[in-house]
Motif scaffolding. Structure first.
Motif, PDB file in Angstrom:
ATOM      1  N   SER A   1     -31.582  -2.344 -33.394  1.00 30.41           N
ATOM      2  CA  SER A   1     -32.167  -2.336 -32.052  1.00 30.41           C
ATOM      3  C   SER A   1     -33.285  -3.370 -31.933  1.00 30.41           C
ATOM      4  O   SER A   1     -33.390  -4.072 -30.916  1.00 30.41           O
ATOM      5  N   SER A   2     -34.102  -3.469 -32.972  1.00 31.69           N
ATOM      6  CA  SER A   2     -35.192  -4.456 -32.962  1.00 31.69           C
ATOM      7  C   SER A   2     -34.639  -5.870 -32.910  1.00 31.69           C
ATOM      8  O   SER A   2     -35.151  -6.728 -32.172  1.00 31.69           O
ATOM      9  N   ALA A   3     -33.604  -6.125 -33.710  1.00 25.46           N
ATOM     10  CA  ALA A   3     -33.006  -7.461 -33.713  1.00 25.46           C
ATOM     11  C   ALA A   3     -32.396  -7.770 -32.352  1.00 25.46           C
ATOM     12  O   ALA A   3     -32.538  -8.893 -31.828  1.00 25.46           O
ATOM     13  N   LEU A   4     -31.727  -6.815 -31.753  1.00 24.72           N
ATOM     14  CA  LEU A   4     -31.123  -7.002 -30.439  1.00 24.72           C
ATOM     15  C   LEU A   4     -32.201  -7.260 -29.380  1.00 24.72           C
ATOM     16  O   LEU A   4     -32.072  -8.169 -28.550  1.00 24.72           O
ATOM     17  N   LEU A   5     -33.279  -6.493 -29.436  1.00 21.67           N
ATOM     18  CA  LEU A   5     -34.400  -6.680 -28.511  1.00 21.67           C
ATOM     19  C   LEU A   5     -35.027  -8.061 -28.688  1.00 21.67           C
ATOM     20  O   LEU A   5     -35.320  -8.748 -27.705  1.00 21.67           O
TER      21      LEU A   5
ATOM     22  N   LEU B   1     -33.548 -10.763 -29.856  1.00 23.90           N
ATOM     23  CA  LEU B   1     -32.596 -11.761 -29.341  1.00 23.90           C
ATOM     24  C   LEU B   1     -32.594 -11.787 -27.806  1.00 23.90           C
ATOM     25  O   LEU B   1     -32.521 -12.853 -27.205  1.00 23.90           O
ATOM     26  N   LEU B   2     -32.666 -10.621 -27.189  1.00 25.87           N
ATOM     27  CA  LEU B   2     -32.706 -10.566 -25.731  1.00 25.87           C
ATOM     28  C   LEU B   2     -33.986 -11.211 -25.194  1.00 25.87           C
ATOM     29  O   LEU B   2     -33.938 -11.946 -24.182  1.00 25.87           O
ATOM     30  N   CYS B   3     -35.103 -10.950 -25.844  1.00 24.43           N
ATOM     31  CA  CYS B   3     -36.373 -11.563 -25.427  1.00 24.43           C
ATOM     32  C   CYS B   3     -36.326 -13.069 -25.618  1.00 24.43           C
ATOM     33  O   CYS B   3     -36.794 -13.837 -24.768  1.00 24.43           O
ATOM     34  N   ALA B   4     -35.750 -13.524 -26.713  1.00 22.99           N
ATOM     35  CA  ALA B   4     -35.649 -14.951 -26.989  1.00 22.99           C
ATOM     36  C   ALA B   4     -34.718 -15.620 -25.976  1.00 22.99           C
ATOM     37  O   ALA B   4     -34.955 -16.738 -25.539  1.00 22.99           O
ATOM     38  N   ALA B   5     -33.628 -14.918 -25.615  1.00 20.41           N
ATOM     39  CA  ALA B   5     -32.676 -15.484 -24.665  1.00 20.41           C
ATOM     40  C   ALA B   5     -33.283 -15.504 -23.253  1.00 20.41           C
ATOM     41  O   ALA B   5     -32.960 -16.388 -22.466  1.00 20.41           O
ATOM     42  N   ALA B   6     -34.155 -14.552 -22.950  1.00 18.76           N
ATOM     43  CA  ALA B   6     -34.750 -14.484 -21.619  1.00 18.76           C
ATOM     44  C   ALA B   6     -35.786 -15.587 -21.424  1.00 18.76           C
ATOM     45  O   ALA B   6     -36.031 -16.013 -20.294  1.00 18.76           O
ATOM     46  N   LYS B   7     -36.416 -16.091 -22.472  1.00 21.23           N
ATOM     47  CA  LYS B   7     -37.431 -17.137 -22.354  1.00 21.23           C
ATOM     48  C   LYS B   7     -36.764 -18.433 -22.315  1.00 21.23           C
ATOM     49  O   LYS B   7     -36.487 -19.333 -21.928  1.00 21.23           O
TER      50      LYS B   7
END
Length: 155
Positions: free
Chosen positions: A143-147, A149-155
């Motif tokens: 879950s942490s890795a997914l979060l 990656l999602l934060c990195a993709a959103a920036k």
């Protein structure tokens, strides 16, 4: 992991002592001529109590056997402990049925069986908890890795 190794060593020691005590009980009297069979007298209540205890322990061991079969990652140590506990219970039942041992040694044997069963169930519970903890940790990391990656993709 070290704690599991210690538990395994402790259980091996207990099983070794159990085997030694059983062999000592078997070989007592040690001469070439066998001693005359001894008879013990006990009340029906005592007999029924021991019989009920052995039947109850047998049912508990069968349930533990089923639980071990249902677990995915059962260790050979647990299976060995279960088999040793079943052997000890069979010896206890033979002692009661054939009156080969005194009432005290039959009770001692039953206590050994109970102790083996308790250790087995405790170790099964520890393994279940550890597997649950590992699964929970794996889910948290995923879950942490997914979060991340999602934060990195959103920036």
């Amino acid at each position: 992991m070290k704690q599991n190794a210690r538990l395994i060593k402790l259980l091996r020691l207990v099983l070794l002592l159990l085997v030694f005590s059983l062999s000592a009980m078997t070989f007592t009297g040690g001469g070439a001529a066998e001693a005359a069979p001894q008879r013990i007298t006990l009340s029906i209540e005592q007999w029924n109590q021991f019989k009920n205890q052995t039947n109850l322990l047998e049912a508990k061991l069968n349930l533990a056997d089923e639980k071990l079969k249902q677990q995915k990652n059962t260790s050979t140590e647990l299976l060995t402990q279960l088999n040793e506990a079943k052997k000890q219970l069979n010896l206890t039942q033979e002692a009661l049925m054939n009156s080969k041992h005194s009432l005290a040694s039959a009770e001692e044997s039953l206590n050994h069986s109970e102790a083996l069963y308790k250790k087995l169930t405790e170790q099964m519970e520890l393994e279940r908890r550890e597997a649950k903890r590992i699964k929970c940790q794996r889910n948290i990391y995923a879950s942490s890795a997914l979060l991340f990656l999602l934060c990195a993709a959103a920036k």
